[in-house]
Scaffold this motif. Structure first.
Motif, PDB file in Angstrom:
ATOM      1  N   THR A 116       0.804  -1.238   0.000  1.00 13.74           N
ATOM      2  CA  THR A 116       0.000   0.000   0.000  1.00 13.74           C
ATOM      3  C   THR A 116       0.832   1.281   0.000  1.00 13.74           C
ATOM      4  O   THR A 116       0.325   2.333  -0.366  1.00 13.74           O
ATOM      5  CB  THR A 116      -0.922   0.046   1.242  1.00 13.74           C
ATOM      6  OG1 THR A 116      -0.129  -0.026   2.421  1.00 13.74           O
ATOM      7  CG2 THR A 116      -1.930  -1.079   1.228  1.00 13.74           C
ATOM      8  N   ARG A 117       2.112   1.203   0.403  1.00 18.04           N
ATOM      9  CA  ARG A 117       2.907   2.418   0.608  1.00 18.04           C
ATOM     10  C   ARG A 117       2.911   3.328  -0.616  1.00 18.04           C
ATOM     11  O   ARG A 117       2.702   4.532  -0.522  1.00 18.04           O
ATOM     12  CB  ARG A 117       4.336   2.047   0.996  1.00 18.04           C
ATOM     13  CG  ARG A 117       5.033   3.148   1.750  1.00 18.04           C
ATOM     14  CD  ARG A 117       6.450   2.749   2.121  1.00 18.04           C
ATOM     15  NE  ARG A 117       6.509   1.538   2.920  1.00 18.04           N
ATOM     16  CZ  ARG A 117       7.318   0.505   2.668  1.00 18.04           C
ATOM     17  NH1 ARG A 117       8.133   0.528   1.632  1.00 18.04           N
ATOM     18  NH2 ARG A 117       7.313  -0.561   3.444  1.00 18.04           N
ATOM     19  N   GLY A 118       3.138   2.735  -1.776  1.00 17.07           N
ATOM     20  CA  GLY A 118       3.239   3.528  -3.000  1.00 17.07           C
ATOM     21  C   GLY A 118       1.908   4.097  -3.465  1.00 17.07           C
ATOM     22  O   GLY A 118       1.865   4.956  -4.339  1.00 17.07           O
ATOM     23  N   ARG A 119       0.819   3.623  -2.886  1.00 16.45           N
ATOM     24  CA  ARG A 119      -0.505   4.058  -3.349  1.00 16.45           C
ATOM     25  C   ARG A 119      -1.071   5.197  -2.511  1.00 16.45           C
ATOM     26  O   ARG A 119      -2.141   5.703  -2.817  1.00 16.45           O
ATOM     27  CB  ARG A 119      -1.483   2.862  -3.308  1.00 16.45           C
ATOM     28  CG  ARG A 119      -1.040   1.704  -4.186  1.00 16.45           C
ATOM     29  CD  ARG A 119      -2.041   0.569  -4.147  1.00 16.45           C
ATOM     30  NE  ARG A 119      -3.316   0.961  -4.739  1.00 16.45           N
ATOM     31  CZ  ARG A 119      -4.385   0.166  -4.791  1.00 16.45           C
ATOM     32  NH1 ARG A 119      -4.309  -1.048  -4.269  1.00 16.45           N
ATOM     33  NH2 ARG A 119      -5.496   0.587  -5.347  1.00 16.45           N
ATOM     34  N   VAL A 120      -0.345   5.554  -1.454  1.00 13.54           N
ATOM     35  CA  VAL A 120      -0.883   6.539  -0.510  1.00 13.54           C
ATOM     36  C   VAL A 120       0.047   7.752  -0.404  1.00 13.54           C
ATOM     37  O   VAL A 120       1.264   7.601  -0.315  1.00 13.54           O
ATOM     38  CB  VAL A 120      -1.028   5.897   0.894  1.00 13.54           C
ATOM     39  CG1 VAL A 120      -1.484   6.923   1.917  1.00 13.54           C
ATOM     40  CG2 VAL A 120      -2.009   4.727   0.839  1.00 13.54           C
ATOM     41  N   ALA A 121      -0.520   8.944  -0.455  1.00 11.66           N
ATOM     42  CA  ALA A 121       0.250  10.154  -0.130  1.00 11.66           C
ATOM     43  C   ALA A 121      -0.433  10.829   1.042  1.00 11.66           C
ATOM     44  O   ALA A 121      -1.654  10.960   1.061  1.00 11.66           O
ATOM     45  CB  ALA A 121       0.301  11.089  -1.329  1.00 11.66           C
ATOM     46  N   PHE A 122       0.379  11.223   2.010  1.00 10.15           N
ATOM     47  CA  PHE A 122      -0.158  11.864   3.210  1.00 10.15           C
ATOM     48  C   PHE A 122       0.549  13.184   3.414  1.00 10.15           C
ATOM     49  O   PHE A 122       1.775  13.235   3.500  1.00 10.15           O
ATOM     50  CB  PHE A 122       0.063  10.955   4.422  1.00 10.15           C
ATOM     51  CG  PHE A 122      -0.283  11.609   5.737  1.00 10.15           C
ATOM     52  CD1 PHE A 122      -1.485  12.286   5.904  1.00 10.15           C
ATOM     53  CD2 PHE A 122       0.590  11.547   6.816  1.00 10.15           C
ATOM     54  CE1 PHE A 122      -1.810  12.892   7.117  1.00 10.15           C
ATOM     55  CE2 PHE A 122       0.278  12.150   8.025  1.00 10.15           C
ATOM     56  CZ  PHE A 122      -0.926  12.826   8.175  1.00 10.15           C
TER      57      PHE A 122
ATOM     58  N   ALA B 188      13.576  15.222  -6.599  1.00 10.08           N
ATOM     59  CA  ALA B 188      13.654  14.194  -5.544  1.00 10.08           C
ATOM     60  C   ALA B 188      12.363  13.367  -5.548  1.00 10.08           C
ATOM     61  O   ALA B 188      12.395  12.140  -5.408  1.00 10.08           O
ATOM     62  CB  ALA B 188      13.862  14.849  -4.187  1.00 10.08           C
ATOM     63  N   GLY B 189      11.223  14.050  -5.723  1.00  8.76           N
ATOM     64  CA  GLY B 189       9.947  13.336  -5.791  1.00  8.76           C
ATOM     65  C   GLY B 189       9.942  12.345  -6.945  1.00  8.76           C
ATOM     66  O   GLY B 189       9.484  11.202  -6.809  1.00  8.76           O
ATOM     67  N   ARG B 190      10.495  12.772  -8.082  1.00  7.45           N
ATOM     68  CA  ARG B 190      10.522  11.912  -9.273  1.00  7.45           C
ATOM     69  C   ARG B 190      11.386  10.680  -9.013  1.00  7.45           C
ATOM     70  O   ARG B 190      11.063   9.563  -9.388  1.00  7.45           O
ATOM     71  CB  ARG B 190      11.070  12.712 -10.451  1.00  7.45           C
ATOM     72  CG  ARG B 190      10.948  11.999 -11.780  1.00  7.45           C
ATOM     73  CD  ARG B 190      11.218  12.930 -12.930  1.00  7.45           C
ATOM     74  NE  ARG B 190      12.571  13.476 -12.908  1.00  7.45           N
ATOM     75  CZ  ARG B 190      12.884  14.732 -13.194  1.00  7.45           C
ATOM     76  NH1 ARG B 190      11.929  15.595 -13.504  1.00  7.45           N
ATOM     77  NH2 ARG B 190      14.123  15.148 -13.170  1.00  7.45           N
ATOM     78  N   GLU B 191      12.537  10.909  -8.347  1.00  8.90           N
ATOM     79  CA  GLU B 191      13.462   9.787  -8.118  1.00  8.90           C
ATOM     80  C   GLU B 191      12.918   8.790  -7.100  1.00  8.90           C
ATOM     81  O   GLU B 191      13.217   7.610  -7.163  1.00  8.90           O
ATOM     82  CB  GLU B 191      14.820  10.332  -7.654  1.00  8.90           C
ATOM     83  CG  GLU B 191      15.634  10.817  -8.853  1.00  8.90           C
ATOM     84  CD  GLU B 191      16.764  11.767  -8.463  1.00  8.90           C
ATOM     85  OE1 GLU B 191      17.112  11.802  -7.275  1.00  8.90           O
ATOM     86  OE2 GLU B 191      17.272  12.466  -9.358  1.00  8.90           O
ATOM     87  N   LEU B 192      12.087   9.285  -6.196  1.00  4.42           N
ATOM     88  CA  LEU B 192      11.599   8.400  -5.125  1.00  4.42           C
ATOM     89  C   LEU B 192      10.301   7.671  -5.485  1.00  4.42           C
ATOM     90  O   LEU B 192       9.931   6.714  -4.817  1.00  4.42           O
ATOM     91  CB  LEU B 192      11.357   9.213  -3.848  1.00  4.42           C
ATOM     92  CG  LEU B 192      12.618   9.708  -3.136  1.00  4.42           C
ATOM     93  CD1 LEU B 192      12.258  10.689  -2.025  1.00  4.42           C
ATOM     94  CD2 LEU B 192      13.406   8.535  -2.565  1.00  4.42           C
ATOM     95  N   ASN B 193       9.611   8.161  -6.523  1.00  2.00           N
ATOM     96  CA  ASN B 193       8.288   7.602  -6.814  1.00  2.00           C
ATOM     97  C   ASN B 193       8.199   7.106  -8.251  1.00  2.00           C
ATOM     98  O   ASN B 193       8.236   7.895  -9.189  1.00  2.00           O
ATOM     99  CB  ASN B 193       7.214   8.676  -6.580  1.00  2.00           C
ATOM    100  CG  ASN B 193       7.150   9.097  -5.120  1.00  2.00           C
ATOM    101  OD1 ASN B 193       6.727   8.335  -4.265  1.00  2.00           O
ATOM    102  ND2 ASN B 193       7.617  10.303  -4.835  1.00  2.00           N
TER     103      ASN B 193
END
Ligand SMILES: Nc1ncnc2c1ncn2[C@@H]1O[C@H](COP(=O)(O)OP(=O)(O)OP(=O)(O)O)[C@@H](O)[C@H]1O
Length: 323
Positions: free
Chosen positions: A83-89, A108-113
């Motif tokens: 579920t981690r990749g499907r949720v933004a908090f 950084a967001g692009r590299e991590l997701n």
């Protein structure tokens, strides 16, 4: 950038809580919470200060383990690889690296997701006239909020949880950002859980609400169903005695002036909606009005003693209770 929207294998709800609770030293922040948030809904999370809204989001994001019961995210455990990749908090503190520029933050967001949507993230930043070269440390609170929102949306989550996201944003940007957020959510089928104290802003935006009070669920469900199953009634009435016209209804809130009574009512039994507009049986001389969402929420917030109400789609399935 192309992005494949993950289609759930089943129709698992975005969130499903059963007996969910969390206790701090001073007492329960959240207790006996049962509710269901179907996927694809825009849900307003409402409640007074200390009601447990941030705690609920932290549990659903997997940042805190439950002290009792469980919460499932698309059928999986919060914070699990599933579920981690499907949720933004986006919490109230909005952590960003002050030394990075806006462009570096998005990189950084692009590299991590893996499912990163650069276009969506840049769109949010540009609408605020923010230079990509600006350093986060030099941004105002409202501008930082915009960058944090861009990061959350760029992740292209299936569930986006926002804890009072726009509290430091000016009214015009607030309206624009809400529109942009919802546009992205509707286009991508994203479920949104958004907490706010500004009830008027939730009207017309949310199709689902979850009201917490004292750590418990007070009201949950589909907005249209909730509005259809309540009425605001206004009529002449003197004195402090019972109001005969309201007999047979559950009175959520009753307010009186010297000559008039105003009440929010719902059917006394279950969640049944009286048949037809005139099926409320209030009697002559009373105005029977459909409440706005803001009126409905305010009445529940002012009346913490009113019994909880969950519409059928907001009740966890019996199987969920067994997990
Ligand atoms: N880290 C903590 N340690 C101890 N108690 C906490 C902690 N975080 C929250 N609480 C308590 O848990 C309860 C719920 O707090 P929470 O922050 O979830 O409420 P909230 O509805 O988000 O409030 P607000 O609208 O003010 O943001 C409150 O009584 C709060 O004091």
């Amino acid at each position: 950038m192309s992005h494949q929207i993950p289609v759930p294998a089943d129709d698992a709800p975005a969130l499903e809580a059963t007996g969910l609770g969390l206790k701090y030293r001073r007492g329960w922040a959240l207790r006996d919470c049962d509710f269901r948030l179907p996927a694809g809904r825009i849900c307003g999370l409402v409640g007074p200060n200390g009601a447990g809204k941030s705690t609920l989001m932290a549990l659903a994001a997997g940042l805190l383990p439950p002290g009792a019961g469980s919460v499932r995210v698309f059928g999986g455990a919060p914070g699990s690889p599933q579920t981690r990749g499907r949720v933004a908090f986006l919490g109230q503190d909005k952590p960003l690296y002050p030394r990075l520029t806006v462009a570096e933050t998005l990189r950084a967001g692009r590299e991590l997701n893996p499912g990163w949507d650069q276009e969506a993230a840049e769109r949010i930043v540009r609408q605020g006239d923010l230079p990509m070269s600006a350093r986060v440390a030099g941004l105002t609170g409202g501008q930082r909020t915009r960058v944090a929102l861009a990061l959350a949306l760029g992740k292209r989550p299936d569930l986006l949880m926002l804890d009072e996201p726009l509290s430091d944003v000016d009214p015009v940007s607030r309206q624009e950002l809400t529109g942009a957020l919802l546009g992205e959510a509707v286009e991508n089928g994203t479920t949104v859980l958004i907490s706010s104290h500004v009830l008027a802003e939730l009207d017309g935006v949310c199709d689902y609400v979850l009201v917490l009070g004292g750590g418990r669920v007070r009201l949950a469900g589909d907005v249209d169903e909730l509005l259809a199953s309540h009425r605001l009634v206004v009529g002449a009435h003197e004195g402090d005695g019972p109001v005969p016209a309201l007999a047979g209804h559950q009175v959520v809130e009753l307010r009186r002036t010297s000559r008039q009574a105003t009440a929010l009512i719902r059917p006394a039994e279950g969640d049944g909606i009286p048949p037809g507009e005139d099926g409320w049986g209030i009697g002559d001389g009373w105005d029977v009005l459909r409440p706005t969402l803001e009126e409905l929420l305010l009445c529940y917030l002012r009346s913490p003693q009113a019994p909880a109400l969950l519409t059928p789609c907001a009740r966890p399935t019996p199987e969920a209770a067994l997990r």
